[in-house]
Design a protein around this motif. Structure first.
Motif, PDB file in Angstrom:
ATOM      1  N   ALA A  20      -3.289 -13.552   2.211  1.00 50.34           N
ATOM      2  CA  ALA A  20      -3.309 -13.617   0.747  1.00 50.34           C
ATOM      3  C   ALA A  20      -3.130 -12.230   0.151  1.00 50.34           C
ATOM      4  CB  ALA A  20      -4.623 -14.228   0.263  1.00 50.34           C
ATOM      5  N   LEU A  21      -2.365 -12.173  -0.922  1.00 47.26           N
ATOM      6  CA  LEU A  21      -2.186 -10.942  -1.685  1.00 47.26           C
ATOM      7  C   LEU A  21      -2.782 -11.191  -3.065  1.00 47.26           C
ATOM      8  CD1 LEU A  21      -0.992  -8.076  -1.819  1.00 47.26           C
ATOM      9  CD2 LEU A  21       1.182  -9.099  -2.541  1.00 47.26           C
ATOM     10  N   VAL A  22      -3.831 -10.446  -3.411  1.00 50.20           N
ATOM     11  CA  VAL A  22      -4.601 -10.673  -4.625  1.00 50.20           C
ATOM     12  C   VAL A  22      -4.380  -9.493  -5.562  1.00 50.20           C
ATOM     13  CG1 VAL A  22      -6.913 -11.107  -5.533  1.00 50.20           C
ATOM     14  CG2 VAL A  22      -6.297 -11.941  -3.251  1.00 50.20           C
ATOM     15  N   LEU A  23      -3.767  -9.760  -6.724  1.00 49.87           N
ATOM     16  CA  LEU A  23      -3.301  -8.690  -7.605  1.00 49.87           C
ATOM     17  C   LEU A  23      -4.041  -8.688  -8.937  1.00 49.87           C
ATOM     18  CD1 LEU A  23       0.531  -9.078  -6.930  1.00 49.87           C
ATOM     19  CD2 LEU A  23      -1.122  -7.626  -5.730  1.00 49.87           C
ATOM     20  N   GLN A  24      -4.647  -7.568  -9.252  1.00 48.00           N
ATOM     21  CA  GLN A  24      -5.455  -7.391 -10.446  1.00 48.00           C
ATOM     22  C   GLN A  24      -4.577  -7.019 -11.647  1.00 48.00           C
ATOM     23  OE1 GLN A  24      -7.728  -3.737 -10.888  1.00 48.00           O
ATOM     24  NE2 GLN A  24      -9.641  -4.900 -10.880  1.00 48.00           N
ATOM     25  N   GLY A  25      -5.153  -7.093 -12.851  1.00 45.70           N
ATOM     26  CA  GLY A  25      -4.471  -6.646 -14.047  1.00 45.70           C
ATOM     27  C   GLY A  25      -4.629  -5.154 -14.261  1.00 45.70           C
ATOM     28  N   GLY A  26      -3.693  -4.573 -15.015  1.00 43.02           N
ATOM     29  CA  GLY A  26      -3.784  -3.138 -15.289  1.00 43.02           C
ATOM     30  C   GLY A  26      -2.539  -2.573 -15.945  1.00 43.02           C
ATOM     31  N   GLY A  27      -1.717  -3.428 -16.538  1.00 37.15           N
ATOM     32  CA  GLY A  27      -0.569  -2.955 -17.301  1.00 37.15           C
ATOM     33  C   GLY A  27       0.382  -2.081 -16.508  1.00 37.15           C
ATOM     34  N   ALA A  28       0.683  -0.907 -17.045  1.00 36.48           N
ATOM     35  CA  ALA A  28       1.673  -0.016 -16.445  1.00 36.48           C
ATOM     36  C   ALA A  28       1.282   0.450 -15.047  1.00 36.48           C
ATOM     37  CB  ALA A  28       1.894   1.195 -17.352  1.00 36.48           C
ATOM     38  N   LEU A  29      -0.005   0.334 -14.701  1.00 33.17           N
ATOM     39  CA  LEU A  29      -0.453   0.716 -13.356  1.00 33.17           C
ATOM     40  C   LEU A  29       0.048  -0.261 -12.294  1.00 33.17           C
ATOM     41  CD1 LEU A  29      -4.178   1.587 -14.181  1.00 33.17           C
ATOM     42  CD2 LEU A  29      -2.267   3.180 -13.942  1.00 33.17           C
ATOM     43  N   GLY A  30       0.601  -1.402 -12.725  1.00 34.71           N
ATOM     44  CA  GLY A  30       1.017  -2.445 -11.781  1.00 34.71           C
ATOM     45  C   GLY A  30       2.099  -2.040 -10.818  1.00 34.71           C
ATOM     46  N   ALA A  31       2.789  -0.929 -11.074  1.00 36.02           N
ATOM     47  CA  ALA A  31       3.784  -0.452 -10.110  1.00 36.02           C
ATOM     48  C   ALA A  31       3.129  -0.107  -8.776  1.00 36.02           C
ATOM     49  CB  ALA A  31       4.529   0.761 -10.667  1.00 36.02           C
ATOM     50  N   TYR A  32       1.846   0.222  -8.813  1.00 42.91           N
ATOM     51  CA  TYR A  32       1.094   0.466  -7.573  1.00 42.91           C
ATOM     52  C   TYR A  32       1.148  -0.763  -6.679  1.00 42.91           C
ATOM     53  CZ  TYR A  32      -2.987   1.547  -4.604  1.00 42.91           C
ATOM     54  OH  TYR A  32      -3.838   1.774  -3.534  1.00 42.91           O
ATOM     55  N   GLN A  33       1.010  -1.945  -7.267  1.00 44.40           N
ATOM     56  CA  GLN A  33       1.052  -3.191  -6.496  1.00 44.40           C
ATOM     57  C   GLN A  33       2.420  -3.398  -5.848  1.00 44.40           C
ATOM     58  OE1 GLN A  33      -0.021  -5.910  -9.607  1.00 44.40           O
ATOM     59  NE2 GLN A  33      -2.222  -5.576  -9.358  1.00 44.40           N
ATOM     60  N   ALA A  34       3.474  -3.017  -6.551  1.00 47.15           N
ATOM     61  CA  ALA A  34       4.814  -3.145  -5.986  1.00 47.15           C
ATOM     62  C   ALA A  34       4.966  -2.248  -4.764  1.00 47.15           C
ATOM     63  CB  ALA A  34       5.863  -2.795  -7.045  1.00 47.15           C
ATOM     64  N   GLY A  35       4.393  -1.044  -4.828  1.00 46.16           N
ATOM     65  CA  GLY A  35       4.428  -0.159  -3.669  1.00 46.16           C
ATOM     66  C   GLY A  35       3.649  -0.720  -2.502  1.00 46.16           C
ATOM     67  N   VAL A  36       2.501  -1.354  -2.791  1.00 44.28           N
ATOM     68  CA  VAL A  36       1.725  -2.012  -1.738  1.00 44.28           C
ATOM     69  C   VAL A  36       2.562  -3.086  -1.066  1.00 44.28           C
ATOM     70  CG1 VAL A  36      -0.233  -3.542  -1.282  1.00 44.28           C
ATOM     71  CG2 VAL A  36      -0.532  -1.541  -2.757  1.00 44.28           C
ATOM     72  N   TYR A  37       3.213  -3.933  -1.872  1.00 44.23           N
ATOM     73  CA  TYR A  37       4.004  -5.008  -1.286  1.00 44.23           C
ATOM     74  C   TYR A  37       5.142  -4.455  -0.441  1.00 44.23           C
ATOM     75  CZ  TYR A  37       7.085  -8.782  -0.362  1.00 44.23           C
ATOM     76  OH  TYR A  37       7.888  -9.659   0.322  1.00 44.23           O
ATOM     77  N   GLN A  38       5.805  -3.397  -0.896  1.00 37.77           N
ATOM     78  CA  GLN A  38       6.912  -2.837  -0.117  1.00 37.77           C
ATOM     79  C   GLN A  38       6.445  -2.421   1.275  1.00 37.77           C
ATOM     80  OE1 GLN A  38       8.802   0.681  -1.679  1.00 37.77           O
ATOM     81  NE2 GLN A  38      10.245   0.820   0.011  1.00 37.77           N
ATOM     82  N   ALA A  39       5.284  -1.744   1.346  1.00 45.70           N
ATOM     83  CA  ALA A  39       4.774  -1.305   2.644  1.00 45.70           C
ATOM     84  C   ALA A  39       4.406  -2.494   3.527  1.00 45.70           C
ATOM     85  CB  ALA A  39       3.569  -0.390   2.453  1.00 45.70           C
TER      86      ALA A  39
END
Length: 395
Positions: A20-39
């Motif tokens: 499971a990939l569980v993604l929190q809210g945070g507006g513009a900070l969400g690019a961090y989640q995209a980097g996590v998924y790429q790795a």
């Protein structure tokens, strides 16, 4: 995007029934989640279930709504659409050439804070392309009861962006895509609501509802009810994943955009920053604590039932307890963005290209470092069947 960092190594599928990939809210900070998924994708770790709230719902829908080989590219496209280009400095000729010796000062935290605040102010005034735009008339002048009277920004551009980047037929189909769950709040009842592909057909409205944060964005109507951003109640969808049935052995990557840890504020700007961090991360910490307690309770009840004498096994009370006592194991891997001091309290609406790249790179690097620890992908050895990990606390 190419990062000048060590790439993660391909992994065999970890020994869990669900990833499971569980993604929190945070507006513009969400690019961090995209980097996590790429790795994770580079390591061959593809989630079976993606759950998100607010910006996490958008990232989750992009992941679930595309084939694995296209997901990173679509995430990259979204984040390039909604962020402006980097600030371009004048060419180093004439006066600027003589001033080049001051260039290092432009990279200082103080200078970066000024640039970030300018970018945040630009978002307030102009919005973010492909995402939201300010209303031409203040909501105070719109007719009462109209949608324009309840928000400062219009999010109709987001619908077009989502429809271009996400295959909703894939999300709702049976082509082996990841399960998608999106959290929102019913405005009328105040109750939390989850839209889940196992229960209903998901469309752009459900994604937009999850990120409809008032008073900036308008509520989204779905089947006669109106919904706001799920972060108003809980900024993490972990509870929905934990309490799902049937229970499964689960490897969960929880990606948090707000850190509970931070320095004591020195001025009013830092007070605002710290207030946001505590408010949003406290809900995540509460959900994580509840998860650990609940999992321990489930396994304890399961062990107790196994020790009951035969004459009690068919008791109705035991039948009720069995539903809450599946013996399953959980790895909860926390990936938490830790903001730079210069970012300030506008970091969640500072949509500059430079900050987006920084956030994406941070998520990628944190995940690569996390996956270097073999225990992250191994079944837990503890008696309670729970393993939690945060790379910041293990290095």
């Amino acid at each position: 995007m190419t990062h000048a960092i060590e790439s993660s190594t391909q992994q065999a599928r970890p020994p869990f029934e669900t990833i499971a990939l569980v993604l929190q809210g945070g507006g513009a900070l969400g690019a961090y989640q995209a980097g996590v998924y790429q790795a994770l994708a580079e390591a061959g770790i593809e989630p079976d279930w993606v759950a998100g709230i607010s910006i996490g719902a958008i990232n989750a829908a992009i992941i679930a709504g595309n084939p694995p080989q296209a997901r990173v590219g679509k995430l990259r496209e979204f984040w390039q659409i909604v962020t402006g280009p980097e600030l371009q400095w004048p060419a180093a000729t004439g006066f600027w050439a003589s001033a080049a010796e001051f260039a290092p000062a432009l990279k200082s935290d103080a200078a970066r804070n000024v640039v970030n605040q300018w970018a945040a102010a630009r978002a307030i005034v102009s919005g973010a392309p492909g995402f939201f735009a300010p209303r031409t008339v203040t909501p105070w002048l719109w007719p009462e009861g109209s949608i324009g009277a309840t928000s400062y920004y219009d999010t109709k551009e987001l619908r077009g962006t989502l429809e271009r980047l996400i295959d909703f037929d894939r999300i709702n189909g049976d082509r082996g895509t990841a399960r998608l769950s999106i959290g929102a709040v019913n405005v009328r009842t105040g109750n939390f609501a989850y839209f889940d592909t196992t229960k209903q057909t998901i469309g752009p409205d459900h994604v937009m509802a999850s990120g409809a944060l008032p008073p900036g964005f308008p509520a989204v109507e779905i089947e006669g009810e109106h919904y706001w951003d799920g972060g108003l109640v809980s900024n993490t969808p972990l509870r929905w994943v934990v309490e799902a049935r049937p229970q499964r052995d689960t490897l969960a990557f929880q990606v948090d955009l707000w850190s509970s840890r931070g320095k004591f504020p020195r001025n009013m700007a830092e007070v605002g920053t710290r207030q946001k961090e505590i408010a949003y991360s406290s809900r995540t910490r509460a959900a994580s604590t509840r998860f650990a307690e609940l999992q321990c309770l489930r396994n304890s009840v399961s062990s107790l039932i196994e020790k009951l004498p035969a004459e009690l096994m068919e008791a109705p009370e035991v039948a009720v307890l069995r539903r809450f006592s599946e013996r399953k194991v959980w790895n909860l891997i926390q990936l938490i963005y830790r903001a730079k001091q210069y970012e300030g309290d506008s970091k969640d609406y500072e949509f500059s290209r430079e900050s987006m790249e920084d956030h994406w790179r941070a998520g990628y690097n944190d995940t690569v470092r996390t996956l270097r620890h073999p225990e992250v992908l191994e079944r837990p050895r503890a008696a309670d069947g729970v393993f939690t990990f945060d790379v910041a606390e293990h290095e």
